[in-house]
Design a protein around this motif. Structure first.
Motif, PDB file in Angstrom:
ATOM      1  N   PRO A   1      12.230  23.603  40.946  1.00  0.00           N
ATOM      2  CA  PRO A   1      13.328  22.955  40.212  1.00  0.00           C
ATOM      3  C   PRO A   1      14.226  23.917  39.450  1.00  0.00           C
ATOM      4  O   PRO A   1      15.437  23.691  39.354  1.00  0.00           O
ATOM      5  CB  PRO A   1      12.598  22.014  39.250  1.00  0.00           C
ATOM      6  CG  PRO A   1      11.261  22.661  39.045  1.00  0.00           C
ATOM      7  CD  PRO A   1      10.919  23.248  40.378  1.00  0.00           C
ATOM      8  N   PHE A   2      13.660  24.972  38.901  1.00  0.00           N
ATOM      9  CA  PHE A   2      14.477  25.877  38.089  1.00  0.00           C
ATOM     10  C   PHE A   2      15.492  26.623  38.944  1.00  0.00           C
ATOM     11  O   PHE A   2      16.608  26.901  38.493  1.00  0.00           O
ATOM     12  CB  PHE A   2      13.579  26.839  37.309  1.00  0.00           C
ATOM     13  CG  PHE A   2      12.553  26.130  36.479  1.00  0.00           C
ATOM     14  CD1 PHE A   2      12.940  25.341  35.408  1.00  0.00           C
ATOM     15  CD2 PHE A   2      11.203  26.204  36.783  1.00  0.00           C
ATOM     16  CE1 PHE A   2      12.001  24.652  34.643  1.00  0.00           C
ATOM     17  CE2 PHE A   2      10.257  25.529  36.036  1.00  0.00           C
ATOM     18  CZ  PHE A   2      10.659  24.748  34.963  1.00  0.00           C
ATOM     19  N   ARG A   3      15.128  26.929  40.172  1.00  0.00           N
ATOM     20  CA  ARG A   3      16.091  27.561  41.085  1.00  0.00           C
ATOM     21  C   ARG A   3      17.201  26.574  41.438  1.00  0.00           C
ATOM     22  O   ARG A   3      18.383  26.959  41.484  1.00  0.00           O
ATOM     23  CB  ARG A   3      15.370  28.040  42.351  1.00  0.00           C
ATOM     24  CG  ARG A   3      16.297  28.681  43.375  1.00  0.00           C
ATOM     25  CD  ARG A   3      17.070  29.856  42.810  1.00  0.00           C
ATOM     26  NE  ARG A   3      17.987  30.420  43.807  1.00  0.00           N
ATOM     27  CZ  ARG A   3      19.097  31.081  43.504  1.00  0.00           C
ATOM     28  NH1 ARG A   3      19.449  31.258  42.226  1.00  0.00           N
ATOM     29  NH2 ARG A   3      19.861  31.561  44.468  1.00  0.00           N
ATOM     30  N   SER A   4      16.859  25.313  41.676  1.00  0.00           N
ATOM     31  CA  SER A   4      17.888  24.306  41.963  1.00  0.00           C
ATOM     32  C   SER A   4      18.825  24.136  40.778  1.00  0.00           C
ATOM     33  O   SER A   4      20.054  24.047  40.951  1.00  0.00           O
ATOM     34  CB  SER A   4      17.239  22.967  42.322  1.00  0.00           C
ATOM     35  OG  SER A   4      16.548  23.036  43.552  1.00  0.00           O
ATOM     36  N   ILE A   5      18.263  24.088  39.571  1.00  0.00           N
ATOM     37  CA  ILE A   5      19.099  23.971  38.374  1.00  0.00           C
ATOM     38  C   ILE A   5      20.024  25.173  38.265  1.00  0.00           C
ATOM     39  O   ILE A   5      21.223  25.042  37.959  1.00  0.00           O
ATOM     40  CB  ILE A   5      18.219  23.836  37.115  1.00  0.00           C
ATOM     41  CG1 ILE A   5      17.485  22.500  37.127  1.00  0.00           C
ATOM     42  CG2 ILE A   5      19.053  23.984  35.843  1.00  0.00           C
ATOM     43  CD1 ILE A   5      16.383  22.381  36.096  1.00  0.00           C
ATOM     44  N   GLU A   6      19.488  26.347  38.515  1.00  0.00           N
ATOM     45  CA  GLU A   6      20.298  27.569  38.437  1.00  0.00           C
ATOM     46  C   GLU A   6      21.461  27.525  39.423  1.00  0.00           C
ATOM     47  O   GLU A   6      22.602  27.861  39.073  1.00  0.00           O
ATOM     48  CB  GLU A   6      19.416  28.783  38.720  1.00  0.00           C
ATOM     49  CG  GLU A   6      20.134  30.111  38.601  1.00  0.00           C
ATOM     50  CD  GLU A   6      19.198  31.284  38.868  1.00  0.00           C
ATOM     51  OE1 GLU A   6      19.413  32.346  38.281  1.00  0.00           O
ATOM     52  OE2 GLU A   6      18.258  31.124  39.678  1.00  0.00           O
TER      53      GLU A   6
ATOM     54  N   GLU B   1      17.618  23.530  19.460  1.00  0.00           N
ATOM     55  CA  GLU B   1      17.719  24.949  19.133  1.00  0.00           C
ATOM     56  C   GLU B   1      18.354  25.742  20.272  1.00  0.00           C
ATOM     57  O   GLU B   1      19.028  26.748  20.028  1.00  0.00           O
ATOM     58  CB  GLU B   1      16.336  25.521  18.809  1.00  0.00           C
ATOM     59  CG  GLU B   1      15.741  24.988  17.519  1.00  0.00           C
ATOM     60  CD  GLU B   1      14.281  25.385  17.324  1.00  0.00           C
ATOM     61  OE1 GLU B   1      13.751  25.138  16.217  1.00  0.00           O
ATOM     62  OE2 GLU B   1      13.669  25.928  18.277  1.00  0.00           O
ATOM     63  N   ARG B   2      18.147  25.280  21.497  1.00  0.00           N
ATOM     64  CA  ARG B   2      18.726  25.949  22.660  1.00  0.00           C
ATOM     65  C   ARG B   2      20.116  25.410  23.007  1.00  0.00           C
ATOM     66  O   ARG B   2      20.699  25.782  24.029  1.00  0.00           O
ATOM     67  CB  ARG B   2      17.798  25.816  23.865  1.00  0.00           C
ATOM     68  CG  ARG B   2      16.438  26.487  23.742  1.00  0.00           C
ATOM     69  CD  ARG B   2      16.519  27.989  23.520  1.00  0.00           C
ATOM     70  NE  ARG B   2      17.235  28.706  24.574  1.00  0.00           N
ATOM     71  CZ  ARG B   2      16.661  29.331  25.601  1.00  0.00           C
ATOM     72  NH1 ARG B   2      15.335  29.336  25.698  1.00  0.00           N
ATOM     73  NH2 ARG B   2      17.387  29.965  26.497  1.00  0.00           N
ATOM     74  N   GLY B   3      20.635  24.524  22.171  1.00  0.00           N
ATOM     75  CA  GLY B   3      21.978  24.005  22.384  1.00  0.00           C
ATOM     76  C   GLY B   3      22.092  22.982  23.494  1.00  0.00           C
ATOM     77  O   GLY B   3      23.168  22.796  24.066  1.00  0.00           O
ATOM     78  N   MET B   4      21.002  22.275  23.770  1.00  0.00           N
ATOM     79  CA  MET B   4      20.983  21.335  24.887  1.00  0.00           C
ATOM     80  C   MET B   4      21.242  19.904  24.425  1.00  0.00           C
ATOM     81  O   MET B   4      20.849  19.503  23.319  1.00  0.00           O
ATOM     82  CB  MET B   4      19.632  21.407  25.605  1.00  0.00           C
ATOM     83  CG  MET B   4      19.330  22.769  26.198  1.00  0.00           C
ATOM     84  SD  MET B   4      17.634  22.902  26.829  1.00  0.00           S
ATOM     85  CE  MET B   4      17.769  21.922  28.333  1.00  0.00           C
TER      86      MET B   4
ATOM     87  N   ASN C   1      16.954  28.702  30.321  1.00  0.00           N
ATOM     88  CA  ASN C   1      17.096  30.033  30.916  1.00  0.00           C
ATOM     89  C   ASN C   1      17.720  29.980  32.308  1.00  0.00           C
ATOM     90  O   ASN C   1      18.326  30.960  32.765  1.00  0.00           O
ATOM     91  CB  ASN C   1      15.735  30.731  30.980  1.00  0.00           C
ATOM     92  CG  ASN C   1      15.189  31.090  29.610  1.00  0.00           C
ATOM     93  OD1 ASN C   1      15.931  31.136  28.629  1.00  0.00           O
ATOM     94  ND2 ASN C   1      13.894  31.330  29.529  1.00  0.00           N
ATOM     95  N   ALA C   2      17.573  28.828  32.981  1.00  0.00           N
ATOM     96  CA  ALA C   2      18.178  28.649  34.295  1.00  0.00           C
ATOM     97  C   ALA C   2      19.639  28.210  34.210  1.00  0.00           C
ATOM     98  O   ALA C   2      20.301  28.051  35.237  1.00  0.00           O
ATOM     99  CB  ALA C   2      17.390  27.622  35.104  1.00  0.00           C
ATOM    100  N   GLY C   3      20.120  28.011  32.989  1.00  0.00           N
ATOM    101  CA  GLY C   3      21.506  27.601  32.800  1.00  0.00           C
ATOM    102  C   GLY C   3      21.695  26.127  32.527  1.00  0.00           C
ATOM    103  O   GLY C   3      22.828  25.651  32.407  1.00  0.00           O
TER     104      GLY C   3
END
Length: 210
Positions: free
Chosen positions: A50-55, A104-107, A83-85
């Motif tokens: 999933p993190f690669r897809s999100i990236e 905290e991560r601005g999400m 971290n994946a954007g």
């Protein structure tokens, strides 16, 4: 109430839930969804890589769409998505420490709730919006009753059994944001199939809310 990241202003409150999507499919499917009018894309973390897809999706669309992860259950998940954007944190449940970390991560955050206690605890933790899940359990009538006690202006989403056929009922209950899963994407759907379904959902949304 904790300071939170506000839900962004968007033309349509439609979140595409791309459960099961793979990195090789992500770019084409995201392009179609954005092109048809979706402005929020969620890759659940129980999807393959999933993190690669999100990236991949974030690299192409983060400047004009809200891209992030779903089924986010821990602080580590929050960090990996960020971290994946990813800028969107969606979860099936309500964990204050996860919401806090996402802030905290601005999400932008939309935790899952089903009761008044969960809803108010989520808002106290700094949630940007509330995801009633599974919405089919309480239906429009149940959500309408809860809306009577929630703060005015809170962003309310419905996920689970929501589609083109019942958007109007949920909107009358106060729902303005809809998380759409299999009604817009099923694992293995190609871009053409997604386009057909996305077009129908956007048309239903526009007829109902615009």
């Amino acid at each position: 109430m904790t300071n939170n990241i506000e839900w962004p202003k968007q033309k349509r409150g439609l979140i595409a839930i791309l459960r099961g999507i793979t990195p090789t499919e992500a770019a084409a499917v995201a392009d179609v969804l954005i092109g048809e009018g979706f402005e929020s894309l969620e890759v659940p973390l129980n999807s393959p890589d999933p993190f690669r897809s999100i990236e991949i999706i974030a690299m192409n669309h983060s400047n004009h769409a809200l891209v992030g992860g779903g089924t986010i259950l821990s602080i580590d998940h929050v960090d990996q998505v960020a971290n994946a954007g990813g800028r969107l944190m969606v979860s099936p449940n309500m964990r204050p420490n996860v919401i806090k970390r996402a802030n905290e991560r601005g999400m932008v955050t939309m935790p899952g709730v089903l009761t008044p206690s969960e809803a108010f605890n989520a808002l106290d933790a700094g949630a940007s919006g509330l995801k009633f899940f599974p919405a089919s359990i309480i239906g429009p009538q149940g959500i309408s009753a809860l809306m009577a006690v929630l703060p005015k202006g809170v962003i309310v989403g419905a996920v689970g059994g929501v589609g083109a056929g019942n958007m109007l009922d949920y909107n009358r209950a106060g729902v303005t944001t809809f998380g759409i899963g299999s009604a817009v994407y099923r694992p293995g759907d190609n871009a053409s199939a997604v386009r057909i379904k996305a077009r129908e959902l956007v048309a239903a949304y526009d007829k109902t809310l615009c």
